[in-house]
Design a protein around this motif. Structure first.
Motif, mmCIF file in Angstrom:
data_model
loop_
_atom_site.group_PDB
_atom_site.id
_atom_site.type_symbol
_atom_site.label_atom_id
_atom_site.label_comp_id
_atom_site.label_asym_id
_atom_site.label_seq_id
_atom_site.Cartn_x
_atom_site.Cartn_y
_atom_site.Cartn_z
ATOM 1 N N VAL A 1 -4.758 8.777 -3.830
ATOM 2 C CA VAL A 1 -3.630 7.964 -3.409
ATOM 3 C C VAL A 1 -4.100 6.791 -2.436
ATOM 4 O O VAL A 1 -3.716 5.853 -2.562
ATOM 5 C CB VAL A 1 -3.031 9.078 -2.317
ATOM 6 C CG1 VAL A 1 -2.126 8.290 -1.493
ATOM 7 C CG2 VAL A 1 -2.377 10.194 -3.180
ATOM 8 N N VAL A 2 -5.427 6.900 -1.826
ATOM 9 C CA VAL A 2 -5.637 5.964 -1.036
ATOM 10 C C VAL A 2 -6.291 4.863 -1.993
ATOM 11 O O VAL A 2 -6.072 3.519 -1.483
ATOM 12 C CB VAL A 2 -6.799 6.289 -0.031
ATOM 13 C CG1 VAL A 2 -7.763 5.199 0.525
ATOM 14 C CG2 VAL A 2 -6.501 7.274 0.911
ATOM 15 N N ALA B 1 0.784 -1.112 -0.088
ATOM 16 C CA ALA B 1 -0.109 0.019 -0.013
ATOM 17 C C ALA B 1 0.705 1.294 0.037
ATOM 18 O O ALA B 1 0.586 2.268 -0.706
ATOM 19 C CB ALA B 1 -0.905 -0.062 1.329
ATOM 20 N N HIS C 1 4.559 12.006 3.096
ATOM 21 C CA HIS C 1 5.220 11.434 1.922
ATOM 22 C C HIS C 1 6.826 11.964 1.821
ATOM 23 O O HIS C 1 7.443 11.132 1.414
ATOM 24 C CB HIS C 1 4.572 11.558 0.532
ATOM 25 C CG HIS C 1 4.356 13.153 0.317
ATOM 26 N ND1 HIS C 1 5.261 13.855 -0.588
ATOM 27 C CD2 HIS C 1 3.280 13.937 0.473
ATOM 28 C CE1 HIS C 1 4.972 15.157 -0.716
ATOM 29 N NE2 HIS C 1 3.776 15.272 -0.215
ATOM 30 N N ALA D 1 0.965 4.216 -2.879
ATOM 31 C CA ALA D 1 0.382 5.594 -2.518
ATOM 32 C C ALA D 1 1.671 6.511 -2.794
ATOM 33 O O ALA D 1 1.210 7.482 -3.179
ATOM 34 C CB ALA D 1 0.329 5.436 -0.957
ATOM 35 N N GLY E 1 -2.199 4.668 3.181
ATOM 36 C CA GLY E 1 -2.397 5.363 2.048
ATOM 37 C C GLY E 1 -2.546 6.920 2.444
ATOM 38 O O GLY E 1 -1.912 7.930 2.133
ATOM 39 N N GLY F 1 -3.112 3.127 -3.161
ATOM 40 C CA GLY F 1 -2.617 2.266 -2.064
ATOM 41 C C GLY F 1 -3.209 0.771 -2.135
ATOM 42 O O GLY F 1 -2.628 -0.282 -1.756
ATOM 43 N N ARG G 1 -1.618 -1.001 -10.330
ATOM 44 C CA ARG G 1 -1.142 0.174 -10.073
ATOM 45 C C ARG G 1 -0.415 1.069 -11.165
ATOM 46 O O ARG G 1 -0.628 2.063 -11.742
ATOM 47 C CB ARG G 1 0.119 -0.096 -8.999
ATOM 48 C CG ARG G 1 0.839 1.427 -8.705
ATOM 49 C CD ARG G 1 2.015 1.024 -7.774
ATOM 50 N NE ARG G 1 3.083 0.467 -8.838
ATOM 51 C CZ ARG G 1 4.049 -0.386 -8.211
ATOM 52 N NH1 ARG G 1 3.871 -0.633 -7.059
ATOM 53 N NH2 ARG G 1 4.766 -0.819 -9.227
#
Length: 203
Positions: free
Chosen positions: A32-33, A15, A79, A19, A72, A36, A133
């Motif tokens: 992003v979530v 994840a 980040h 993310a 995420g 992830g 992804r």
């Protein structure tokens, strides 16, 4: 309990990688979530669908959704700090790959599929989320590029299948298979090993 903890650890690592990729692509917090969660659970869901497990295991237990979603969100907010741990994240990704490949292969074998099918399903469990992804980010999936990734996953899956054929204890065999995946992936990153590509093709 230990297996569940290791499974959730692998989910959290995948994840985080998904993310981080979403953050670099400048997606919003929802994106992003979602990326992830997709990266973390995609391979396991594909595995369960191939094996006829309905609904997929990841959708029947709330921690399997909460852990990647929370990861995420953490990556979204922190980040810069996570990105600085790039090598640690790559190593953790290798560990997650090993865990997912061996658990996927073992799950397939318990459903009495042929060994070669179990190996393919195990590899899919390990690489499926990352491939989804990359597709969502409109990139060529990592496993189709030069890096040694799918080959390491296949080696771990073969170890698990051989272990069952030789009637060896499943737990130690899974650990050996996972360790082999991590070692091959780690060596490939350290030594910059790449799979060969066709020569004479203009970029």
């Amino acid at each position: 309990m230990l297996l569940i903890a290791l499974d959730l650890l692998g989910i959290a690592v995948f994840a985080a990688s998904g993310a981080l990729a979403a953050v670099r692509a400048r997606l919003d917090v929802f994106g992003v979530v979602v990326l992830g969660v997709t990266t973390a659970l995609g391979g396991g869901i594909i595995r369960d669908l191939l094996l006829g497990i309905h609904p997929p295991s990841a959708l029947r237990s709330w921690p399997y959704l909460l852990v990647p979603a929370a990861t995420g969100l953490l990556v979204f907010w922190f980040h810069p700090q996570v990105a600085r741990l790039r090598r640690a994240v790559l190593l953790a990704d290798a560990v997650g790959l090993g865990l997912f490949v061996t658990s996927g292969t073992t799950t397939a074998l318990t459903h009495h599929v042929p060994a070669y099918t179990a190996c393919l399903i195990g590899v899919t469990t390990g690489i499926g989320g990352g491939a989804l992804r990359d597709v969502l980010l409109r990139e060529i999936p990592l496993v189709l590029r030069r890096e040694i990734y799918a080959v390491a996953a296949l080696a771990g899956a073969i170890v698990v299948a051989l272990g069952q054929w030789l009637r060896l204890p499943a737990g130690p065999v899974a650990l050996i298979g996972s360790a082999l995946v991590v070692a091959l992936r780690g060596l490939a990153m350290w030594r910059h090993w790449n799979a060969p590509v066709a020569r004479g093709v203009e970029s």
